[in-house]
Design an enzyme around this catalytic site. Structure first.
Site, PDB file in Angstrom:
ATOM      1  N   SER A 170       0.855  -1.186   0.000  1.00 23.79           N
ATOM      2  CA  SER A 170       0.000   0.000   0.000  1.00 23.79           C
ATOM      3  C   SER A 170       0.892   1.237   0.000  1.00 23.79           C
ATOM      4  CB  SER A 170      -0.963  -0.024   1.199  1.00 23.79           C
ATOM      5  OG  SER A 170      -1.855   1.060   1.150  1.00 23.79           O
ATOM      6  N   THR A 171       0.787   2.098   1.005  1.00 21.45           N
ATOM      7  CA  THR A 171       1.537   3.346   1.029  1.00 21.45           C
ATOM      8  C   THR A 171       3.038   3.095   0.903  1.00 21.45           C
ATOM      9  OG1 THR A 171      -0.140   4.172   2.553  1.00 21.45           O
ATOM     10  CG2 THR A 171       1.833   5.523   2.260  1.00 21.45           C
ATOM     11  N   HIS A 196      -2.657  -1.056  -3.382  1.00 20.67           N
ATOM     12  CA  HIS A 196      -3.800  -0.162  -3.219  1.00 20.67           C
ATOM     13  C   HIS A 196      -3.619   1.067  -4.096  1.00 20.67           C
ATOM     14  CE1 HIS A 196      -4.338  -1.901   1.116  1.00 20.67           C
ATOM     15  NE2 HIS A 196      -4.833  -2.697   0.184  1.00 20.67           N
ATOM     16  N   MET A 289      -0.006   1.133   4.964  1.00 24.27           N
ATOM     17  CA  MET A 289      -0.740   1.393   6.196  1.00 24.27           C
ATOM     18  C   MET A 289      -1.875   0.386   6.340  1.00 24.27           C
ATOM     19  SD  MET A 289      -2.909   4.831   5.233  1.00 24.27           S
ATOM     20  CE  MET A 289      -4.033   4.887   3.832  1.00 24.27           C
ATOM     21  N   ASP A 292      -4.476  -4.799   5.931  1.00 19.11           N
ATOM     22  CA  ASP A 292      -4.855  -5.619   4.783  1.00 19.11           C
ATOM     23  C   ASP A 292      -3.713  -6.555   4.414  1.00 19.11           C
ATOM     24  OD1 ASP A 292      -6.490  -6.511   2.711  1.00 19.11           O
ATOM     25  OD2 ASP A 292      -5.703  -5.038   1.288  1.00 19.11           O
TER      26      ASP A 292
END
Length: 357
Positions: A170-171, A196, A289, A292
């Site tokens: 993600s991030t 993401h 973050m 997930d």
């Protein structure tokens, strides 16, 4: 102490709405607004913000030029505000390479009401960005060259229709995934990736990676056979799953409800890998973050997969790897620049099988 945010955007409406959203949060404050990078430069000196939100397309000075100078002279957490266009997505990909932590997209219709709907997302990204490891994120682009030079020779052929590499991020993940994939040899097992990212941006992301890597990288269409030397990235509109068609692995897409607030979701991909591939899967969870992927990675482990997590020091945000480690789903934890070699070593010593004709 409140998170100090500087808003930089040429649109007075966006500046106003962003300021309203940020000011409504008890843990953050707007310390300034700027219509262009030249004003922003002075405000940075005056207000010393913790986080900068920056429009990708700006007057007087190109947003990317400004970002590049900023990350060289005064590194700080930056969240790009991008339009949902092909040009906007390409600029955003470049911004992430230059060190921006994350991005949000402007709604296509009714900007004012649309931005307010995104208030939770925007403020969550600001909170995460305020704690991100910026120097690590900027330096990470150099990891690939260093690690490529130190990769051990792999004597066993990696080409396989059985083994698979399954990645979630993600991030900070766009750069982490890039640094991982550029080190994959052209005969590596098939790779499935969930990052993401909104619809449209995944296509630009895949295109950029395809031009940098030895392997072929594409946005998954659903239904294609998973081939060695290929990576398939979940499109921003759908969950990506691993499926089977006879003796072959295939990609599947699902437009069902978000999982852990995400579509695509890492948990959905990991769980499908646990079901379809079991011990033939190697899981990799990278910076991001939230949680997930943690539950899905544990399912992969229980099904016989071998799993790696990126370590805290090399993550932009340690959330997802931390949760996967805490859940007991990982076997090894390593720095980003070490992960490709470790995955290749594992594959070389654990029975990558010859490609079936």
């Amino acid at each position: 102490m409140k998170i100090k945010v500087l808003v930089v955007d040429d649109s007075a409406l966006i500046r106003s709405v962003m300021s309203e959203i940020i000011a409504s949060q008890p843990d953050m404050e707007v310390v300034g607004v700027a219509p262009d990078p030249l004003v922003a430069r002075e405000l940075i000196k005056q207000t010393n913000p913790d986080v900068l939100t920056l429009d990708v397309e700006m007057p007087k000075m190109d947003g990317l030029d400004f970002l590049e100078r900023l990350m060289r002279l005064r590194p700080m957490p930056v969240i790009m505000v991008s339009s949902l266009t092909e040009r906007g997505s390409e600029i955003t990909m470049r911004a992430l390479e230059l060190g921006a932590v994350d991005f949000v997209t402007k709604p296509k219709l009714s900007i004012q009401s649309g931005m307010r709907e995104y208030a939770d997302l925007i403020t969550e990204k600001i909170r995460v960005a305020s704690k991100a490891r910026i120097r690590r994120a900027v330096a990470a682009a150099d990891h690939a060259k260093v690690a490529q030079e130190s990769l051990p020779p792999v004597r066993n052929p990696l080409t396989s229709s059985e083994k698979l590499i399954i990645i979630g991020a993600s991030t900070g993940g766009t750069e982490a995934i890039k640094n991982f994939l550029v080190q994959m040899p052209s005969d590596c097992p098939g790779i499935l990736i969930t990052q993401h990212m909104p619809e449209g941006f995944t296509r630009s992301f895949a295109k950029r990676l395809d031009g940098l890597c030895k392997i072929s990288v594409a946005e998954a269409n659903g239904g294609e056979r998973v081939l060695p030397g290929h990576a398939y990235i979940a499109p921003g509109h759908s969950h990506l799953l691993l499926g089977r068609s006879g003796a072959n692995y295939v990609t599947q897409l699902d437009t069902g409800e978000p999982v852990n607030r995400h579509r695509p979701s890492v948990d959905v991909l990991f769980r499908s890998a646990a079901t379809c591939a079991g011990k033939n899967a190697v899981g990799v969870i990278l910076t991001g973050m939230g949680k997930d992927g943690a539950a899905g990675m544990l399912e992969m482990k229980n099904a016989g997969a071998y799993n790696f997590a990126q370590d805290e020091a090399s993550c932009v945000v340690f959330g997802m790897p931390k949760e996967a480690i805490a859940a007991g789903g990982t076997h090894e934890v390593a720095a980003l620049n070490e992960l490709p070699a470790k995955v290749l070593q594992y594959l070389a010593t654990h029975g990558s099988r010859a490609l079936r004709v």
